[in-house]
Write a protein that holds these residues in place. Structure first.
Motif, short mmCIF file in Angstrom:
data_model
loop_
_atom_site.label_atom_id
_atom_site.label_comp_id
_atom_site.label_asym_id
_atom_site.label_seq_id
_atom_site.Cartn_x
_atom_site.Cartn_y
_atom_site.Cartn_z
N TRP A 25 -9.62 -7.75 -1.51
CA TRP A 25 -10.14 -6.55 -1.07
C TRP A 25 -11.32 -6.39 -0.04
O TRP A 25 -11.36 -5.43 0.77
N LYS A 76 -6.52 4.68 -6.40
CA LYS A 76 -5.15 4.88 -6.23
C LYS A 76 -4.50 6.24 -6.00
O LYS A 76 -3.71 6.48 -5.05
N ASP A 99 -2.84 7.81 -2.73
CA ASP A 99 -1.47 8.43 -2.79
C ASP A 99 -1.50 9.78 -2.27
O ASP A 99 -0.61 10.16 -1.37
N THR A 133 -3.29 -0.85 2.49
CA THR A 133 -3.99 -0.97 1.26
C THR A 133 -2.71 -0.69 0.04
O THR A 133 -2.71 -1.05 -1.04
N LEU A 134 -2.08 0.57 0.12
CA LEU A 134 -1.10 0.72 -0.78
C LEU A 134 0.16 -0.20 -0.79
O LEU A 134 0.58 -0.61 -1.77
N TRP A 157 -1.13 -3.04 -2.98
CA TRP A 157 -1.90 -2.58 -4.08
C TRP A 157 -1.40 -3.33 -5.40
O TRP A 157 -2.50 -3.64 -6.22
N SER A 158 -0.32 -3.84 -5.64
CA SER A 158 0.17 -4.58 -6.70
C SER A 158 -0.67 -5.79 -6.68
O SER A 158 -1.26 -6.18 -7.91
N ALA A 166 -4.40 -4.96 -7.19
CA ALA A 166 -4.78 -4.57 -8.80
C ALA A 166 -4.81 -5.60 -9.67
O ALA A 166 -5.53 -5.45 -10.94
#
Length: 511
Positions: free
Chosen positions: A336, A396, A400, A419-420, A423-424, A427
């Motif tokens: 992060w 999130k 989006d 970041t997207l 994301w997986s 997270a």
């Protein structure tokens, strides 16, 4: 001429002399006042100049806080700025007029007490006489004033003599003597303490061997850098079993950090240096273990070879060399701090309100994580589900929605896409209480390498780089566990020659 006339002349001469004397006194006073005014004007100008210079340096220091710098450059910059400001403030304090109130009314700034474990060298300053200088009566002790100041002695060398007396039995004609214990250096002149000093100064204090050679020479000890290099080579070789044991212990951890940093390696055939890499690994739970792996390049095959059949969760940046590991069963964790850095750079460059909001949202994640830091893994996992998961869901949805509104070639768009895309992996901090939120621990372990590699200049060969990695791994692990490196390495080099292979783990620098 009558007597009265003579008296009048005498009075006039006396008066004239008095006037001349007064004029001289006035001239001296005027000169003194002029000098004082000049001094005051000079001091005022100097104070003004110093005040403005301190203010300027503080502005530069503040402005540079958020600039991206190489960690080594950052440390050098901070040191230089602190030294400059301290010197100017000391000069300014010497010029300023003392405060009107008595000095006894000032409260001295509190200072931390000196470590109680340090030895004390006490000097008692008795009066010249035990009798009162005024009346001759005997003095009576009513108290004492004690001040403690930290001091240091330059490097002190001494010779350690090990004497093994030999005894003979005349009756059976046998000789009895304690055997000479094996040492790291057979027939070498360096005791373990000196070997530890050379290794720590090179790899922890970043002093290359040619500088150590000069320091030793100042103290009357002639040790060539070739000799010192030979010692380093032997130390790295002898310590390798400890590094192997440390690697075995590291790969028992279910969660690891990984990162890499470039170093220069001498390329004799080309007459220059080539780029090699230090891969760094750190355990995420339990006693911290840090290992450096010296590799010829940044290729992902080196990480695969080091991890071998290990299968756990690996915290890394977005470097593609690790991707093959995740295809073979290792769980990818993303950092992060890296995601935050993307928005931070945009905000500093353009003061974007969207980047600022992203920073605030990510900051909320870190605020929650800080409260959970001291919990055990199971409790931390439960509390993350309760507090962190809703924040991540909100972030999130916000990202989006933002991705459809920002332009494709802007800095904000790039930060959102990064970041997207990650994301997986980002997270997965929710999946296990042992999963870290970022890769900062391993980045902190690598940071000293940036300073050291400027002082090492280069590694002489791949073998030399591997020896350096072995020594740095053990010293970094000792530091991470709060163990004083010199005492540990001296003890280890003393005990290592007589330690059996099955007991090697007892020498590891773990808390």
């Amino acid at each position: 001429m009558d007597h009265a006339a003579l008296n009048d002349i005498s009075d006039v001469q006396t008066l004239r002399a008095m006037v001349v004397e007064k004029l001289q006194v006035i001239a001296v006073h005027e000169q003194t006042i002029a000098q004082r005014d000049h001094t005051i004007a000079f001091k005022d100008a100097k104070i003004s100049k110093l005040t403005h210079e301190i203010a300027r340096l503080r502005r530069v220091q503040f402005a540079a806080k958020s600039e991206r710098m190489d960690p080594a450059q950052r440390e050098l910059f901070d040191e230089a700025m602190a030294a400059d400001i301290a010197a100017l403030e000391a000069e300014l304090a010497a010029l300023k007029t003392p405060p009107a109130k008595p000095p006894t009314e000032r409260r001295p700034a509190p200072r931390r007490p000196l470590p109680p474990e340090l030895p004390r060298i006490e000097t008692i300053h008795e009066p010249a006489s035990c009798d009162c200088a005024s009346c001759g009566a005997a003095l009576v002790k009513i108290g004492e004033h004690i001040s403690e100041k930290l001091d240091v002695e330059p490097m002190k060398f001494f010779v350690r003599r090990d004497v093994h007396p030999q005894y003979a039995c005349r009756a059976c004609e046998t000789i009895v003597a304690e055997p000479v214990a094996p040492a790291i250096l057979d027939r070498g002149l360096a005791a373990p303490g000196l070997l530890a000093q050379v290794a720590i100064q090179k790899y922890t204090d970043h002093l290359p061997l040619y500088r150590q050679e000069a320091i030793f020479a100042r103290h009357g000890i002639e040790l060539s850098r070739t000799t010192l290099a030979e010692w380093i080579g032997v130390i790295g070789l002898r310590l390798q079993p400890l590094v192997d044991a440390l690697r075995t212990r590291l790969l028992q951890s279910p969660v690891l950090h990984a990162d890499e940093t470039p170093v220069a390696q001498l390329d004799p055939g080309a007459g220059k240096t080539k780029r090699a890499y230090l891969f760094a690994y750190r355990s995420a739970d339990g006693p911290p273990i840090i290992l450096f792996d010296y590799c010829a390049s940044r290729a992902g095959k080196y990480a695969a070879a080091f991890l071998d059949d290990w299968c756990g969760a690996l915290m890394v940046d977005d470097y593609g060399g690790y991707k093959a590991l995740f295809a073979n069963g290792i769980t990818e964790l993303a950092c992060w701090a890296h995601a935050r850095r993307k928005f931070f750079d945009v905000h500093k460059a353009s003061a974007s309100p969207l980047a600022k909001e992203a920073l605030e949202r990510i900051g909320a994640l870190y605020a929650i994580e800080a409260k959970l830091r001291d919990l055990d893994a199971a409790t931390r996992h439960r509390e993350r589900q309760r507090y962190l998961a809703p924040r991540l869901d909100e972030l999130k949805r916000w990202l989006d929605d933002l991705s459809t509104k920002v332009l494709g070639n802007t800095g904000v768009a790039s930060a959102v896409r990064y970041t997207l895309r990650r994301w997986s992996a980002l997270a997965r901090v929710l999946d296990d209480g042992r999963h870290p939120i970022d890769n900062n621990p391993i980045e902190n372990a690598i940071r000293p390498i940036a300073i050291g590699r400027k002082n090492w200049l280069f590694a002489g060969s791949e073998t030399a780089g591997q020896r350096a990695a072995a020594i740095m791994s053990l010293l970094a692990t000792a530091k991470a566990n709060g163990i004083e490196p010199h005492a540990w390495l001296t003890d280890t080099l003393t005990r290592l020659p007589t330690t059996k292979d099955r007991d090697i783990a007892s020498l590891l620098p773990l808390a």
